[in-house]
Design a protein around this motif. Structure first.
Motif, PDB file in Angstrom:
ATOM      1  N   ASP A 188       0.861  -1.186   0.000  1.00 27.59           N
ATOM      2  CA  ASP A 188       0.000   0.000   0.000  1.00 27.59           C
ATOM      3  C   ASP A 188       0.894   1.231   0.000  1.00 27.59           C
ATOM      4  O   ASP A 188       1.646   1.475   0.946  1.00 27.59           O
ATOM      5  CB  ASP A 188      -0.896  -0.003   1.236  1.00 27.59           C
ATOM      6  CG  ASP A 188      -1.889   1.162   1.228  1.00 27.59           C
ATOM      7  OD1 ASP A 188      -2.030   1.791   0.168  1.00 27.59           O
ATOM      8  OD2 ASP A 188      -2.496   1.430   2.280  1.00 27.59           O
ATOM      9  N   ILE A 189       0.837   1.981  -1.086  1.00 30.15           N
ATOM     10  CA  ILE A 189       1.642   3.196  -1.217  1.00 30.15           C
ATOM     11  C   ILE A 189       0.797   4.361  -0.705  1.00 30.15           C
ATOM     12  O   ILE A 189      -0.158   4.782  -1.365  1.00 30.15           O
ATOM     13  CB  ILE A 189       2.080   3.424  -2.669  1.00 30.15           C
ATOM     14  CG1 ILE A 189       2.892   2.216  -3.168  1.00 30.15           C
ATOM     15  CG2 ILE A 189       2.901   4.703  -2.789  1.00 30.15           C
ATOM     16  CD1 ILE A 189       3.308   2.330  -4.619  1.00 30.15           C
ATOM     17  N   ARG A 190       1.156   4.889   0.471  1.00 31.39           N
ATOM     18  CA  ARG A 190       0.348   5.912   1.121  1.00 31.39           C
ATOM     19  C   ARG A 190       1.008   7.283   1.041  1.00 31.39           C
ATOM     20  O   ARG A 190       2.217   7.410   1.243  1.00 31.39           O
ATOM     21  CB  ARG A 190       0.122   5.563   2.586  1.00 31.39           C
ATOM     22  CG  ARG A 190      -0.672   4.294   2.808  1.00 31.39           C
ATOM     23  CD  ARG A 190      -0.974   4.116   4.270  1.00 31.39           C
ATOM     24  NE  ARG A 190      -1.608   2.829   4.550  1.00 31.39           N
ATOM     25  CZ  ARG A 190      -1.935   2.408   5.760  1.00 31.39           C
ATOM     26  NH1 ARG A 190      -1.685   3.198   6.805  1.00 31.39           N
ATOM     27  NH2 ARG A 190      -2.485   1.224   5.932  1.00 31.39           N
ATOM     28  N   SER A 191       0.197   8.274   0.790  1.00 26.14           N
ATOM     29  CA  SER A 191       0.641   9.663   0.847  1.00 26.14           C
ATOM     30  C   SER A 191       0.377  10.196   2.257  1.00 26.14           C
ATOM     31  O   SER A 191      -0.732  10.056   2.770  1.00 26.14           O
ATOM     32  CB  SER A 191      -0.101  10.502  -0.188  1.00 26.14           C
ATOM     33  OG  SER A 191       0.306  11.855  -0.121  1.00 26.14           O
ATOM     34  N   VAL A 192       1.389  10.778   2.884  1.00 26.14           N
ATOM     35  CA  VAL A 192       1.295  11.208   4.277  1.00 26.14           C
ATOM     36  C   VAL A 192       1.516  12.709   4.383  1.00 26.14           C
ATOM     37  O   VAL A 192       2.118  13.328   3.507  1.00 26.14           O
ATOM     38  CB  VAL A 192       2.311  10.450   5.156  1.00 26.14           C
ATOM     39  CG1 VAL A 192       2.008   8.957   5.173  1.00 26.14           C
ATOM     40  CG2 VAL A 192       3.741  10.693   4.678  1.00 26.14           C
TER      41      VAL A 192
END
Length: 462
Positions: free
Chosen positions: A350-354
């Motif tokens: 899961d590539i998450r933007s933070v």
């Protein structure tokens, strides 16, 4: 008899004529049979795409405070140039005026020749005595004038009465006394100022005068720095200002620690606080300037009996307050575009933007997009794709079938087929030996075996 002989001769001729055709036919049949029965390795089954092997680490909740590192230069909070308040020749310089020497407020650091000032004081005292004597004489004359005026008995105006009683002369005498008293005080003050005293508790940073010099009130004797507190000017990124605050009347500033590893080692520090956040940015780096105050920098709390030096380049760690609910991760695990790779419960990437609150070379504080306990991927992936199958190293199972099993099966089949071919060729050769001249059947068998040997030699081995 002749007929029988002719038939036998014809038979032999027929056999010799048919023999090459028979051999050719048998060879063609054997070749076709060998081609159809060539050994072949079984086709490998298509393997499913395996999950990428990775390592993960759990995301941690950010602490209540976080150290912001900054560098700056130490300077004195109060510094001054020491000058004599009176002119004259320097007749004494105490040991306290040596550079690097600490002194207390009011200590004598130098002395000016006071002979002239003592004489001036004596002269002023004489003038004061004369003024007081003149005042007493004038007061006596005023008493005589008052008696004379009472004997006349004539009504006069207030101004005439004041003149008749010598009012102006009395006021002049009193003024002379006051002036003489002021002159004495000034002479005494000048005499006292021949002893040059420290204006505050501090340390000598530089001495400019020597014994015997004749100095004026504008000449510098030494440069002094107060030791009650030092300042450290540090630079911070503007986005870090929201986590710190300056000292005010009702609260202390953000705590900080001053590290001076060149003098104290790596772990020792002095406590400090944010005194002011300066109103202008740096002209070159566009960084915010923050003023830290170090109380008692030369006191007993200084590590290892060392001293904080003015002009030293030091490191400051500011204890910034972090909002609750933030997450702390290693900066190496935050990728471009503020993305963090997380392993889901389904073993998928899961590539998450933070949302990043703070980031430096070692650690990153994340406000949203990541929760404590999330499995952050620490491995490098060459082509990360959303939903990519992944597995952690601790769950890796090495259950692979031997790669050489198909090869061994193919080799066994080839050997079996080759043996059957050899037996067929040998049978044909034996039948030919019974009907005609010897044939080189052994060469055919050897050729078949050599071909089979070449097949084994060219097969891949694991």
């Amino acid at each position: 008899m002749n007929t029988s002989r002719n038939v036998s001769r014809l038979t032999r001729r027929t056999v010799w004529l048919a023999l090459p055709l028979l051999i050719l036919a048998v060879g063609v049949i054997a070749a076709l049979w060998l081609l159809e029965s060539q050994p072949s390795a079984p086709r490998a089954k298509a393997q499913q795409r395996q999950a990428r092997l990775i390592t993960v680490t759990p995301a941690e909740a950010a602490p209540a405070t976080l150290d912001f590192d900054a560098n700056g230069t130490v300077e004195a909070a109060d510094a001054t140039t020491l000058r004599a308040r009176v002119s004259g020749q320097i007749v004494a310089l105490t040991d306290k005026l040596a550079p690097g020497t600490r002194f207390e407020k009011g200590e004598v650091l130098a002395r000016i020749d006071d002979a002239d000032y003592r004489l001036a004081l004596n002269s002023a005292r004489t003038d004061l005595a004369n003024a007081r004597a003149a005042l007493r004489v004038e007061q006596g004359q005023q008493a005589v004038a008052e008696r004379e005026l009472s004997l006349v008995g004539t009504e006069v105006s207030a101004d005439e009465r004041d003149l008749a009683l010598r009012g102006p002369q009395l006021e002049q005498a009193k003024a002379d006394v006051e002036a003489a008293r002021t002159a004495v005080e000034q002479a005494q003050l000048d005499l006292d100022r021949t002893a040059v005293r420290a204006p505050f508790t501090g340390i000598v940073t530089e001495r400019s005068a020597s014994l015997g010099d004749v100095v004026a009130t504008s000449d510098t004797l030494a440069t002094l720095a107060a030791t009650e507190a030092y300042w450290v000017n540090v630079s911070l990124p503007v986005d870090q200002l929201r986590f710190i605050h300056a000292a005010g009347s009702d609260r202390a500033g953000t705590p900080a620690q001053i590290y001076y590893p060149d003098a104290w080692g790596d772990d020792a520090f002095l406590p400090a606080e944010v005194l002011r956040i300066q109103p202008a940015l740096e002209t070159s780096g566009r960084m915010a300037r923050v003023l830290l105050q170090v109380p008692d920098p030369l006191g007993d709390n200084t590590p290892a009996d060392s001293r904080l030096l003015i002009g030293a380049y030091v490191r400051a760690a500011l204890e910034a307050r972090i909002p609750t609910g933030s997450v702390l991760v290693d900066s190496a695990f935050v990728h471009e575009n503020n993305n963090v790779w997380v392993m889901t419960d389904e073993n998928r990437l899961d590539i998450r933007s933070v949302d990043i609150l703070y980031r430096d070379a070692n650690q990153t504080v994340i406000a949203s997009g990541l929760a404590p306990g999330d499995a952050v991927v620490t491995s490098e992936l060459t082509a990360p794709i959303q939903g990519l199958p992944i597995r952690v190293e601790s769950a890796t199972v090495d259950e692979q079938a031997p790669d050489d099993a198909p090869d061994r099966e193919a080799t066994s089949l080839a050997d079996q087929t080759g043996n059957e071919a050899d037996r067929a060729v040998e049978g044909v050769a034996r039948s030919l030996r019974l009907t005609g001249p010897p044939a080189d059947a052994g060469d055919a068998v050897d050729g078949s075996r050599q071909a089979r040997a070449r097949t084994h030699a060219t097969e891949p081995r694991s």
